[in-house]
Design an enzyme around this catalytic site. Structure first.
Site, PDB file in Angstrom:
ATOM      1  N   GLU A 165       0.812  -1.223   0.000  1.00 46.34           N
ATOM      2  CA  GLU A 165       0.000   0.000   0.000  1.00 46.34           C
ATOM      3  C   GLU A 165       0.844   1.273   0.000  1.00 46.34           C
ATOM      4  OE1 GLU A 165      -3.345   0.300   2.557  1.00 46.34           O
ATOM      5  OE2 GLU A 165      -4.114  -1.687   2.066  1.00 46.34           O
ATOM      6  N   GLU A 352      -4.955  -8.644   1.210  1.00 53.79           N
ATOM      7  CA  GLU A 352      -5.610  -8.191   2.448  1.00 53.79           C
ATOM      8  C   GLU A 352      -7.088  -7.967   2.210  1.00 53.79           C
ATOM      9  OE1 GLU A 352      -4.249  -4.735   4.681  1.00 53.79           O
ATOM     10  OE2 GLU A 352      -2.185  -5.324   4.276  1.00 53.79           O
TER      11      GLU A 352
END
Ligand code: NOJ
Length: 450
Positions: A165, A352
């Protein structure tokens, strides 16, 4: 509903170093930007600090037992840069290396695959004070760190991720509510550019090593915004802004299509935000990857009119801790976009996915987490649907193994399949842990029918 998954589909859980390890001041570990940032009053909910977290540094066996209890195929972790190289560059900390060696040994003995991110938001503080990601020297610092990791763990790791991320780095330099806490958008744009070059360089280093059984990719989260009213020009523009200028577009375009998108370029030029780009940078960034890691939590609908009329407290933020209504169906759109628009033709792993519970609800409520079960089942159903439509999704990692340090939300947002009782260091399976275990087992039985 029962779903058949391809034979080699991976079920896993994910964590990250800063969020679980603790032992912040032990065995030579250096400070990270989150150790420092979390000490600024008001930055973290209830002033939570990540000094101890789940104390995973001292509890390898306990963590691996939890993984065994779930019956997962893989465990996703991240390396703490400042545990490996305390000052970010220079001396390597053998105790840090030993910790991951021991963890990997235990995972191998348990037959659990290893997925490891090189960088999950916790820059060594020593590098931050030298300018962090905004200093182009970060490319050499990062390459040096990557070489140390490849020297020590290269072939042990099944799935390498250069970054998790990268948007968090943008938030940390532009918005102030993530470490290091700056509010300088232009600098943040430079940071992101440099980070992308770091990614490309790491992939190049990986290819030189020829670890035949390991793969490398990157994890980019996609919070896709859609206009709440498809006829509203304002809603359309808001969604474009959030996707292309402050979202996944600024990463996926250079990574998979090459260069910045027309929209992004125009924004950067019009707003005097263009970072310094060296000749050849975009070729370095666009490397062939072995997989793409998708972090998906929710889809978002932008309603500009509603936001205008909302009080400051009600104004919707970027993620669903601020916008709790679920729009999981957007996932189907996301898969389509990845393949059709970004031409991603490598396997996709959902690295995720999960949902938080409020600590304030109390342990009894936190343990009976039917909403998490429902949420996860729906995401898996959508993944299954995508696979049957020909999208190459090869795995799913639930966030997270246990409740942990949730960045600005401190310890107040609980994402775990295991409940973390931080006072007594007890980790209790929630209802979802048992459910995930049963889901994996029942799917495994029928996995190879596909
Ligand atoms: C994103 C991050 O990768 C992870 O560190 C975080 O805890 C979860 N999503 C939940 O917000």
């Amino acid at each position: 509903m029962e779903c058949k998954f391809p034979k080699d589909f991976i079920f896993g859980v994910a964590t990250a170093a800063q969020q679980i390890e603790g032992a912040a001041f032990e065995d030579g570990r250096g400070l990270s930007i989150w150790d420092v940032f979390s000490r600024i009053p008001g930055k973290i909910k209830n002033n939570g600090i990540p000094d101890i977290c789940c104390d995973s540094y001292h509890n390898i066996e306990r963590d691996v037992n939890m993984l065994k209890e779930l019956g997962v195929d893989a465990y996703r972790i991240s390396f703490s840069w400042s545990r490996i190289i305390p000052d970010g560059i220079g001396e390597v900390n053998q105790a840090g290396i030993n910790y991951y060696k021991k963890l990997f040994q235990a995972l191998k003995e348990a037959g659990i695959k290893i997925n490891a991110s090189i960088y999950h938001w916790d820059l060594p503080y020593a590098l931050s004070i030298k300018g962090g990601f905004g200093n182009r020297k970060i490319i050499d610092w990062y390459k040096n760190y990557v070489d140390v990791l490849f020297d020590n763990f290269g072939a042990d790791v099944d799935f390498w991720a250069t970054f998790n991320e990268p948007i968090a780095t943008y938030v940390g330099y532009a918005k102030g509510f993530f470490a290091p806490g700056l509010t300088d958008e232009k600098y943040a744009r430079q940071c992101i550019h440099n980070l992308l070059v770091c990614h490309g360089e790491a992939v190049k280093l990986f290819r030189k090593r020829n670890f035949v059984n390991s793969k490398i990719g990157i994890v980019v989260d996609v919070w896709k915004h859609l206009p709440a009213n498809p006829n509203s020009q304002e809603d359309i523009e808001s969604a474009i802004y959030n996707n292309e200028i402050e979202g996944y577009g600024m990463f996926l375009h250079p990574l998979f299509l090459g260069g910045y998108s027309e929209i992004y370029n125009k924004y950067l030029n019009d707003n005097n935000m263009m970072p310094q780009v060296e000749p050849g940078d975009f070729d370095i960034i666009k490397q062939d990857l072995d997989y793409y890691g998708l972090n998906f939590y929710n889809g978002l609908y932008d309603d500009v009119e509603k936001t205008k009329n909302a009080s400051k407290d009600e104004a919707a933020g970027g993620n669903y801790q601020d916008r709790p209504e679920l729009h999981l169906e957007v996932l189907s759109d996301v898969f389509k976009m990845l393949v059709d628009d970004y031409k991603i033709n490598v396997p996709i792993y959902m690295t995720e996915n999960g949902m938080p519970q409020d600590d304030g609800a109390g342990i009894e409520n936190n343990l009976i987490d039917d909403d998490r079960i429902e949420y996860t089942e729906e995401v898996l159903r959508l993944i299954h649907e995508a696979i049957s439509q020909g999208i190459n999704v090869k795995g799913y990692y639930h966030w997270s193994l246990m409740d942990n340090f949730e960045w600005s939300a401190g310890f107040a947002a609980r994402y775990g399949l295991f409940y973390s009782d931080y006072d007594n260091m007890k980790f209790i399976p929630k209802k979802s842990a048992k459910w995930y275990h049963d889901y994996i087992i029942s799917t495994k039985d029928i996995k190879d029918l596909n």
